[in-house]
Every structure is written in C-alpha cells, then in structure tokens.
Design an enzyme around this catalytic site. Structure first.
Site, PDB file in Angstrom:
ATOM      1  N   LYS A  76       0.887  -1.313  -0.060  1.00  0.00           N
ATOM      2  CA  LYS A  76      -0.217   0.039   0.024  1.00  0.00           C
ATOM      3  C   LYS A  76       0.858   1.108   0.017  1.00  0.00           C
ATOM      4  O   LYS A  76       1.977   1.269   0.755  1.00  0.00           O
ATOM      5  CB  LYS A  76      -0.962  -0.146   1.315  1.00  0.00           C
ATOM      6  N   SER A 151      -9.420   1.990   3.266  1.00  0.00           N
ATOM      7  CA  SER A 151      -8.506   2.597   2.104  1.00  0.00           C
ATOM      8  C   SER A 151      -7.477   2.086   1.392  1.00  0.00           C
ATOM      9  O   SER A 151      -6.989   2.371   0.421  1.00  0.00           O
ATOM     10  CB  SER A 151      -7.644   3.757   3.090  1.00  0.00           C
ATOM     11  N   SER A 175      -9.560  -0.490   7.407  1.00  0.00           N
ATOM     12  CA  SER A 175      -9.112  -0.287   6.214  1.00  0.00           C
ATOM     13  C   SER A 175      -8.261  -1.386   5.431  1.00  0.00           C
ATOM     14  O   SER A 175      -7.944  -1.184   4.198  1.00  0.00           O
ATOM     15  CB  SER A 175      -8.081   1.057   6.001  1.00  0.00           C
TER      16      SER A 175
END
Length: 485
Positions: A76, A151, A175
C-alpha cells in the site's frame, strides 16, 4: 500459469514442477499490465522484482531460501521502501521518495518475499471506497462499476485479481478488513502493538495497524508471524514473543461466540448480509459451538468516538506536510503564510481537508474538553465493555460491512453515509484488539460478503485458527446455498 491459493502450493511447484520465481514475477507483471484499468498499482518495480526473483531462485537452488520464498507481494502506498516513491495517494507528496524501509516490509524481504510495486489507496488512508486518491479511483475486479472498499482498495483488488500473491495494507478503522470483504479475500488487523509502525505514514497513530491481505488464512498467518515483534525504532510495539501462527491453524475445540443482535436483526443491514450471517451462526450452533446474541450499549458511540479521535490525531500528524521540507509546494506562493495555505489547499484532497478541519476544531481550546476529552473517556468505556465481553466469550462475530460493495460515486456526496460503512470495523481499532475478515458467500449480484471475527487483545493465535476453520464452514454454506438456488 495457474492461480495459486497458498504460498505452500507455490513452494511445492518451485521444488517439484519446474516453476521459478522469475516465471512467477513475469506472470504477475503481465497480469498487472492487462488489468491497468483497475488502477490497483501506482508504480510497478518490474526490473527490481526480476532481479530479486533471480536471487531467490539461486537461494532455492542451494537450500538457503527464507520462509517467504516465492511470495510476490505489493505494498500500500503508505509503506516506505528505500528509494521508491511514497505518496499516500496524495498530491502533496508528489515526487517524494522514501529514505528508509518500513520494519514490517524489511522483515518480509529478509525472508525472501519479492516486492512488485506500490498500490493505490485513499489519500492518507482516509476513506472507505478508494475514491479519494489523487491517482484516481480503484475499480472492483468483479464488477468495475463498484468500489473495492478502502482505504486499502488497491491492495485488496491486486490480490482479488491475481496481480500479486499478497498485499500489505494499513487498518485504522477497518481499512484492511472492509476492502477485503468487498473483494472476497482475507484481511487481518492485528492487535495494536503487535506489528511495528516504523515506516508507515501516520493517519491516527493510536489506531493505525499494518496487516496482510491474502487469499488464504495460512498465508495471512505466515506474513503476520514474520513481520510481528519488538522493534527498536517503534516504542509502541510490544516485546511479547511472537507465536508460530502458521503452525497452529488447526481448530479442534468448541468456541463460545457472541454476536451483536442488531447485526442480524437491523433492517438497515442489507438483507443478504443478514441472511448469510444468520446462516453461518446457525451452522456454528449445529457444529456444537455456543452462540449467543448480545447487545452492546455503546455501539452507537463507536463511530463518533472513532472520528473525533482519529481526525484529532490526523490534524496533528498531517501538520508536517506544509511545502517546506519535501513534497509539493504551490508555485503561486508569495510569502511564507501563502505558501502554507496554498500548498495545503492545493495538495490535500477534499476528504483529507475535511478531516483536518474537524480534528483541528475538536482540539481547539474552546471545544477540547467537550469533544476530544469526552471521546477519550468513551474510548476507555468501550475498551472496558469489550474486555468484559471477552471474559465470557472467545470471539465476537459480526458482518464486516452493512452492505456489499456499492456503486462508484454513490456515497461521495454524503460523507456520513460513507462513514457508516465502518460501523462494524471501528471497534477493533478503538480498543486495539485483533480482527479478521473472511469471505462468507455472495449476494444476489455476485458481490462478496465478509464475516468478521474479533478476538481478545493479542489473541491472534486462536483467532487465525478459528478463521481457518470458519473459512471451510463458509465454503460449505456457500455451496449449499448455490445448489438450492
């Protein structure tokens, strides 16, 4: 090349079937290129990944390869990797390169994992849909009109679509787990302090956790095992010994399970999610587990508490992004004050600005006690209530989300509706407990449904074993449901 469910399958073929890490990397690079429309990756380390694959192949040949040899993993865009771009999905960090590698990432590399690239995410990990990135939205691979969740949306889609074997995401209020549920994969949020946060761009420091996204519980357990443990660079990480999670995935006993009644009775929850959750609870009862419905009086306070505290921490953490030392600086600046204002206004997206404003408000002198102090007190009460729950039960089971993946743009005009997507996930972050999302069938449109298991603080060992058992139980239920329809 066939799609692999577990690293164990890959390592078997590396030993016996002529598979090489170079072939694996080339396979994933081809798939990333063929699926660029999903927008899951913002940077691909093609040549570096091939070089790493050659080195791992040599180690395999001479018998010195690490535990993760053959695992191709994506990061990420909030995790540092020396010399590579690091933007947290934000314009304000454009052209910034990480000066060091995150501890969690380095531990994976030390066991011969191959990093293939960095993945799209909501800006500064703020969002539940991956629509807030300066790189544009990520698309759900099952239905490109749907969001992947956030996210860590790019990280979840990359695993869902087979663009890499596993991903590392970050979980501040769900997330990792929420996009895992929307994409039909496994997502683990460890106990706060289990994994070092060194090298993770902070959103809310007392909530943030790094967690794996995989297609199997076995791989999630192995990744967590490798990256957990004490770290001299992070004073908040625990020095507790790390169990061999990957070797303890057999579940043989009977569990005491609590579930939140409103999660299966409230009509605000999508009917298919209520039905699938209820069906799974019934199967658990039939298997001899003790399953009890409970009410949590403070459930309505979770989201307000979470958003007050996280926005306050975000206001503080994001004050460092001002155009002075690194990242974007507005070309329209006339003096120091205008540089601050214009850089932050132009560099941050709408959602980040919204949360900074809210956090600054609750930290202001006139409102600090009314909001921030009160939220900290409620956080303590929620933790005490959760601890009392785990004195009676082994696990808390709930849906991961109130709906399956929604349509892109559906909730962008109503932030409160977007925030409600986190209703079941934020508790684990507020109290610091571990939780995992596993697939639990599909809705009538073929979109994945997730089920969440939360465990006592530092209860990952039993949680992962039970999740592994529950994954098989969910598959059996899905097969029965499909046959009946």
């Amino acid at each position: 090349m066939k799609e692999y469910l577990t690293l164990a399958e890959i390592q078997r073929d590396l030993r016996e079937e002529g598979l090489t890490c170079v072939k694996l990397v080339d396979h994933y690079l081809e798939k990333i290129e063929a699926n660029k429309h999903l927008n899951a990756f913002v940077e691909v380390y093609a040549e570096e990944a091939r070089k790493a694959a050659l080195a791992v192949d040599a180690k395999i040949a001479n018998g010195t390869a690490g535990k993760l040899a053959g695992m191709v993993i994506g990061l990420k865009d909030v995790l540092s990797l020396t010399g590579h771009g690091l933007q947290a999905g934000s314009r304000i960090l454009q052209n910034y390169k990480a000066p060091y590698t995150a501890t969690a990432v380095q531990r994976l590399i030390d066991e011969d994992a191959i990093i293939i690239g960095r993945q799209n995410c909501d800006e500064f990990a703020m969002g539940s849909s991956n629509e807030n990135s300066s790189f544009g939205p990520v698309l759900n691979a099952i239905n490109n009109s749907k969001v992947p969740g956030g996210s860590s949306g790019g990280s979840a889609v990359a695993v869902q679509a087979g663009l890499c074997h596993a991903s590392l995401g970050s979980d501040t209020g769900g997330s990792v787990r929420q996009p895992a549920a929307f994409c039909g994969v496994i997502g683990v949020k460890p106990s706060y302090g289990r994994v070092s946060r060194y090298g993770l761009i902070a959103y809310a420091s007392s909530f943030d956790c790094i967690g794996p996204i995989t297609k199997s519980v076995a791989d999630a357990a192995l990744i967590l095992e490798v990256m957990s443990g004490a770290d001299e660079f992070d004073s908040t990480v625990s020095e507790r010994a790390v169990p061999a999670y990957s070797e303890k995935l057999e579940w043989n006993g009977k569990a005491k399970i609590g579930y939140i009644r409103s999660a299966v009775e409230n009509e605000a929850i999508a009917p298919e999610i209520r039905r699938q959750t209820s069906d799974l609870l019934s199967r658990l009862r039939a298997e001899g587990h003790e399953v009890t419905g409970i009410d949590m009086p403070l459930l309505d306070s979770l989201l307000p508490t979470y958003y007050i505290l996280t926005t306050a921490e975000a206001s503080s953490n994001l004050s460092r992004f001002d155009g002075v030392r690194y990242g974007y600086r507005s070309p329209e600046s006339a003096d120091l004050e205008s540089m601050y204002k214009k850089t932050r206004t132009e560099g941050f997206g709408d959602e980040v600005r919204r949360r900074i404003l809210l956090g600054t408000f609750v930290l202001s002198a006139n409102y600090y006690d009314a909001y921030y102090t009160k939220a900290q007190r409620v956080r303590r009460l929620v933790r005490e209530e959760t601890n009392r729950f785990f004195e009676q039960f082994d696990f808390l089971i709930s849906p991961v989300t109130p709906t399956t993946a929604f349509t892109i743009g559906e909730k962008t005009e109503d932030p409160l509706q977007m925030y409600l997507a986190d209703i079941f996930t934020v508790q684990a972050n507020v109290v610091g407990n571990p939780a995992v999302s596993i697939p639990n069938g599909l809705d009538d449109q073929g979109m994945p449904i997730g089920i969440q298991i939360m465990a006592p603080y530092f209860g990952e060992e039993k949680m992962l074993a039970f999740a592994n058992y529950l994954t098989e139980l969910s598959k059996e239920g899905a097969v029965a449901y499909n046959q009946s329809h």
